[in-house]
Design a protein around this motif. Sequence first.
Motif, mmCIF file in Angstrom:
data_model
loop_
_atom_site.group_PDB
_atom_site.id
_atom_site.type_symbol
_atom_site.label_atom_id
_atom_site.label_comp_id
_atom_site.label_asym_id
_atom_site.label_seq_id
_atom_site.Cartn_x
_atom_site.Cartn_y
_atom_site.Cartn_z
ATOM 1 N N ASN A 125 33.752 33.842 39.078
ATOM 2 C CA ASN A 125 32.889 34.251 39.852
ATOM 3 C C ASN A 125 31.484 33.529 39.534
ATOM 4 O O ASN A 125 30.426 33.717 40.203
ATOM 5 C CB ASN A 125 32.601 35.623 39.724
ATOM 6 C CG ASN A 125 32.189 36.307 38.516
ATOM 7 O OD1 ASN A 125 31.951 35.575 37.469
ATOM 8 N ND2 ASN A 125 31.838 37.623 38.325
ATOM 9 N N PHE B 47 31.412 38.396 46.121
ATOM 10 C CA PHE B 47 32.891 38.553 45.603
ATOM 11 C C PHE B 47 33.716 37.290 45.548
ATOM 12 O O PHE B 47 33.465 36.345 46.177
ATOM 13 C CB PHE B 47 33.543 39.528 46.574
ATOM 14 C CG PHE B 47 34.791 40.318 46.002
ATOM 15 C CD1 PHE B 47 34.321 41.513 45.313
ATOM 16 C CD2 PHE B 47 36.119 39.711 45.847
ATOM 17 C CE1 PHE B 47 35.190 42.352 44.612
ATOM 18 C CE2 PHE B 47 37.040 40.717 45.342
ATOM 19 C CZ PHE B 47 36.687 41.809 44.513
ATOM 20 N N TYR C 190 26.587 41.441 49.324
ATOM 21 C CA TYR C 190 27.907 41.507 48.572
ATOM 22 C C TYR C 190 28.166 40.249 48.211
ATOM 23 O O TYR C 190 28.246 39.231 48.852
ATOM 24 C CB TYR C 190 28.556 41.993 49.809
ATOM 25 C CG TYR C 190 30.041 42.003 49.611
ATOM 26 C CD1 TYR C 190 30.926 43.252 48.950
ATOM 27 C CD2 TYR C 190 31.019 40.824 49.791
ATOM 28 C CE1 TYR C 190 32.175 43.344 48.956
ATOM 29 C CE2 TYR C 190 32.282 40.907 49.768
ATOM 30 C CZ TYR C 190 32.828 42.167 49.105
ATOM 31 O OH TYR C 190 34.170 42.252 49.091
#
Length: 353
Positions: A118, A135, A133
């Motif tokens: 990530n 992800f 957000y």
Amino acid sequence: MSAVYINSAACISVQDTLNDNFFDNLQPQNSSQVLKVIQPNYKEFIPPAMIRRMSKTVKMSSVASNYALKEAGIENPDAIIVGTGMGCSQDSERFLKNVLENNEEFLTPTFFIQSTHNTVSGQIALGLRCHAYNFTYVNTSSSLEFSMLDAKLQINDDEAENILVGSTDEQTDRTMELYKLNKTIKKEENLPVDYLNSTTEGVIWGEGSSFFVLGKDKTEDSYAQLKDIQIVNKLDLDETEKFIEDFLVKNNLTTNDIDAMILGFSGDSESDSYYKNASELFQNSSQLYFKHLSGEFNTASGFSTFMACHILKKQEIPEVMRINSVNNSEIKNILLYNHLGGNDHSLVLLEKA
């Protein structure tokens, strides 16, 4: 349920896809075991002090995401979702090398911190100062498809309006050596590759980074509408046609409604059998392939999605991608079918915006 549109598309690949004229200058690559991306001038986008600390995949993604956001006219997206198969493998290798060379002592944490999958989405968010957000999906060859599915669901549920979605994978020397040893990569004596009629195992390995802005609203410059995505991990060869037919029925379509089918022929004689079975269904569609332009890698479908977007927008198919000679007066629906080594099969349906 809201429609979902692809409002921008940017790609760094083996081809010169950041160039405005790339569509007319695509060059097949069939004679090298490993293909390298054409890298942009990173100094135009990233401060020199930061470039030194970034792996190739982070640099590629930073630039590709910059292009995608700029084209869509979005400064700060409502979410950032990235798919990757291998993550920041360069820094992973550096960390493991340090572990071995220093007998597991006196290790600096930098390479370990930057080696997580990530890192890419995190670096993009830091650069944009985006607190939304964030992800990362790590699902081998369906990583981008899972990312797009997540974005589609959020837009459908009115949780977001504009989402930055991307895919990225880089090469490392040691991993390429291992891929040659386990026959993932073709032997030199089996080059050049006839992608459509190969009789040998293995692929030509590539790399790249593709980013898209998915939005709730259609714009004047929208590329396509993202209609549906289907993913399955395992599929028997004789189930290929049913997998595709069921997907089309779900979307109230038949094979005759598909104007172009993009297949992921990789030159691996065994796993390409799935694509040959699929092609039997689409005798009245333009059949295309793309991995002779991008190479095979975990998120190669980012390149095919990028090409599909441009085909829909330009209403033109590059001759170098054609498998058959079928020409339709209008290109409205494109179906993309991809897998990696016979696993993680995905179908993506795009419609002209």
